[in-house]
Write a protein that holds these residues in place. Structure first.
Motif, mmCIF file in Angstrom:
data_model
loop_
_atom_site.group_PDB
_atom_site.id
_atom_site.type_symbol
_atom_site.label_atom_id
_atom_site.label_comp_id
_atom_site.label_asym_id
_atom_site.label_seq_id
_atom_site.Cartn_x
_atom_site.Cartn_y
_atom_site.Cartn_z
ATOM 1 N N PRO A 16 -112.164 -108.287 -110.721
ATOM 2 C CA PRO A 16 -112.796 -108.032 -112.021
ATOM 3 C C PRO A 16 -111.909 -107.276 -112.998
ATOM 4 C CG PRO A 16 -113.700 -106.574 -110.355
ATOM 5 C CD PRO A 16 -112.836 -107.559 -109.626
ATOM 6 N N HIS A 17 -110.968 -106.487 -112.497
ATOM 7 C CA HIS A 17 -110.084 -105.742 -113.395
ATOM 8 C C HIS A 17 -109.080 -106.686 -114.064
ATOM 9 C CE1 HIS A 17 -111.768 -101.934 -112.079
ATOM 10 N NE2 HIS A 17 -111.696 -102.395 -110.849
ATOM 11 N N GLY A 59 -121.204 -103.291 -109.304
ATOM 12 C CA GLY A 59 -121.748 -102.055 -109.856
ATOM 13 C C GLY A 59 -122.895 -102.311 -110.804
ATOM 14 N N THR A 60 -123.154 -101.357 -111.664
ATOM 15 C CA THR A 60 -124.210 -101.427 -112.650
ATOM 16 C C THR A 60 -123.608 -101.636 -114.037
ATOM 17 O OG1 THR A 60 -124.182 -99.052 -113.077
ATOM 18 C CG2 THR A 60 -125.551 -99.818 -111.239
ATOM 19 N N GLU A 61 -124.460 -101.722 -115.040
ATOM 20 C CA GLU A 61 -123.964 -101.836 -116.410
ATOM 21 C C GLU A 61 -123.025 -100.687 -116.763
ATOM 22 O OE1 GLU A 61 -126.612 -102.465 -119.652
ATOM 23 O OE2 GLU A 61 -127.919 -103.803 -118.511
ATOM 24 N N ASP A 64 -119.434 -101.420 -114.927
ATOM 25 C CA ASP A 64 -118.840 -102.746 -114.785
ATOM 26 C C ASP A 64 -117.609 -102.862 -115.687
ATOM 27 O OD1 ASP A 64 -119.237 -105.671 -113.808
ATOM 28 O OD2 ASP A 64 -118.835 -105.830 -115.957
ATOM 29 N N PRO A 65 -116.439 -103.176 -115.129
ATOM 30 C CA PRO A 65 -115.214 -103.192 -115.944
ATOM 31 C C PRO A 65 -115.175 -104.325 -116.959
ATOM 32 C CG PRO A 65 -114.755 -103.981 -113.720
ATOM 33 C CD PRO A 65 -116.149 -103.437 -113.698
ATOM 34 N N VAL A 66 -115.822 -105.438 -116.658
ATOM 35 C CA VAL A 66 -115.803 -106.572 -117.580
ATOM 36 C C VAL A 66 -116.650 -106.265 -118.814
ATOM 37 C CG1 VAL A 66 -116.274 -109.030 -117.826
ATOM 38 C CG2 VAL A 66 -115.427 -108.144 -115.645
ATOM 39 N N LEU A 67 -117.841 -105.735 -118.604
ATOM 40 C CA LEU A 67 -118.683 -105.339 -119.728
ATOM 41 C C LEU A 67 -117.986 -104.264 -120.560
ATOM 42 C CD1 LEU A 67 -121.283 -105.311 -121.369
ATOM 43 C CD2 LEU A 67 -122.286 -103.797 -119.627
ATOM 44 N N ALA A 68 -117.378 -103.299 -119.905
ATOM 45 C CA ALA A 68 -116.678 -102.237 -120.627
ATOM 46 C C ALA A 68 -115.543 -102.804 -121.475
ATOM 47 C CB ALA A 68 -116.141 -101.202 -119.651
ATOM 48 N N SER A 85 -121.931 -113.794 -118.975
ATOM 49 C CA SER A 85 -122.636 -113.053 -117.927
ATOM 50 C C SER A 85 -121.634 -112.352 -117.025
ATOM 51 C CB SER A 85 -123.552 -113.953 -117.085
ATOM 52 O OG SER A 85 -122.843 -114.667 -116.097
ATOM 53 N N VAL A 86 -122.146 -111.370 -116.322
ATOM 54 C CA VAL A 86 -121.440 -110.698 -115.234
ATOM 55 C C VAL A 86 -122.432 -110.507 -114.097
ATOM 56 C CG1 VAL A 86 -119.798 -109.503 -116.734
ATOM 57 C CG2 VAL A 86 -121.964 -108.399 -116.161
ATOM 58 N N ALA A 87 -121.921 -110.295 -112.901
ATOM 59 C CA ALA A 87 -122.766 -109.989 -111.746
ATOM 60 C C ALA A 87 -122.941 -108.475 -111.656
ATOM 61 C CB ALA A 87 -122.141 -110.524 -110.472
ATOM 62 N N LEU A 88 -124.196 -108.040 -111.570
ATOM 63 C CA LEU A 88 -124.508 -106.624 -111.488
ATOM 64 C C LEU A 88 -125.419 -106.354 -110.298
ATOM 65 C CD1 LEU A 88 -125.316 -105.901 -115.243
ATOM 66 C CD2 LEU A 88 -123.184 -105.396 -114.041
ATOM 67 N N ALA A 89 -125.415 -105.115 -109.830
ATOM 68 C CA ALA A 89 -126.333 -104.720 -108.775
ATOM 69 C C ALA A 89 -127.766 -104.888 -109.263
ATOM 70 C CB ALA A 89 -126.076 -103.272 -108.363
ATOM 71 N N GLY A 90 -128.640 -105.351 -108.381
ATOM 72 C CA GLY A 90 -130.024 -105.601 -108.749
ATOM 73 C C GLY A 90 -130.991 -105.108 -107.688
ATOM 74 N N PRO A 91 -132.228 -105.578 -107.730
ATOM 75 C CA PRO A 91 -133.266 -105.086 -106.825
ATOM 76 C C PRO A 91 -133.209 -105.748 -105.447
ATOM 77 C CG PRO A 91 -134.177 -106.725 -108.284
ATOM 78 C CD PRO A 91 -132.746 -106.544 -108.703
ATOM 79 N N GLU A 92 -133.711 -105.060 -104.467
ATOM 80 C CA GLU A 92 -133.916 -105.625 -103.131
ATOM 81 C C GLU A 92 -132.660 -106.284 -102.570
ATOM 82 O OE1 GLU A 92 -137.187 -108.256 -103.622
ATOM 83 O OE2 GLU A 92 -138.620 -106.662 -104.106
#
Length: 276
Positions: A16-17, A59-61, A64-68, A85-92
């Motif tokens: 991702p970096h 990680g989370t929003e 996340d290095p891509v969002l940043a 889009s990016v993949a982020l940590a989510g529920p369950e």
């Protein structure tokens, strides 16, 4: 109102970096070429089907290095970015496939979680179970921009016309379709589905896509497209990675809807089930 948009068509890897740095550079080049609103594809900075490897670094929003990187590039160049889009940590213990709209100060205006998840068995042995790793979203999103409303979708959402019609009725003049379409399904359906969604809604459809053979082993179709509200293909980027700009005239939305007002004629079916 005319607007110059930019599209990023990458061949994204698993780091991702590296992906974040490449994305920021592409946004900068498009800004220099005159783009005021840049669109990037699904999984813009990391495309990795190895879920264990992804889970180890996701990680989370907030981290996340891509969002940043996208936010920093938007602020640096003073342009809007629709981060596909990016993949982020989510529920369950499942992830979120989340897109973002970022304004020219680098502020996140809104986010969208992919509603329809890609669970299919394709010919020649390709099998996808997105729902085993990702939790679906449950809310359609249309957000204001300085040029008109922008509806957010992601990839497989393309196959569900009711979502696009709902976005158009909510005020969208443009609808983003960031994607990582497989080469097989792309060859069969990509162009015709995007043109159909434009015609049905009277919207500009802007689809930034992944392309080529990726580090994680998958192959994507490319052919990032811009389609007019009348269904004309204004830009087709082919299969080579890169960036491109396209000028669109937002007045075409009202013109197309006046010529073919079907969006206002739709009815929710409440009668009996169809009969044979």
């Amino acid at each position: 109102m005319t607007l110059t948009i930019g599209l990023v068509q990458p061949n994204t890897g698993i780091d991702p970096h590296d992906g974040a740095a490449a994305l920021a550079a592409a946004i900068g080049r498009l800004a220099a070429a005159g783009a005021r609103l840049v669109f990037t594809p699904e999984m813009s900075g990391r495309l990795d089907k190895d879920r264990a490897r992804l889970a180890a670094t996701i990680g989370t929003e907030a981290d996340d290095p891509v969002l940043a990187a996208a936010r920093a590039a938007a602020a640096e160049h003073g342009i809007w970015v629709q981060l596909g889009s990016v993949a982020l940590a989510g529920p369950e213990e499942r992830f979120r496939n989340r897109g973002f709209l970022i304004d020219d100060s680098g502020t996140v205006v809104t986010g969208y979680d992919k509603i329809h998840l890609f669970d299919v068995d394709l010919p020649h042995g390709e099998r996808y179970r997105e729902s085993s790793a990702y939790a679906p979203g449950d809310c359609a999103v249309a957000a204001p921009t300085p040029w008109g409303g922008l509806g957010l979708t992601i990839c497989y959402d393309l196959r569900f016309p009711a979502l696009f019609q709902a976005l158009a009725r909510a005020g969208a003049a443009m609808i983003a379709v960031p994607a990582a379409f497989t080469r097989q399904t792309g060859k069969a359906h990509w162009h015709v589905l995007l043109r159909a969604r434009a015609i049905e809604t009277g919207c500009f459809i802007i689809a930034a896509a992944q392309t080529g053979e990726h580090e994680d082993g998958r192959t994507t179709y490319g052919h990032s497209l811009v389609v007019s509200p009348w269904g004309e293909v204004l830009l087709d980027m082919g299969e080579a990675p890169g960036e491109a700009t396209c000028e669109i005239d937002l007045a075409a939305v009202a013109e197309a809807r006046a010529r073919m007002p079907s969006l206002g004629h739709g009815r929710d079916w409440t009668g009996p089930d169809p009969v044979a």
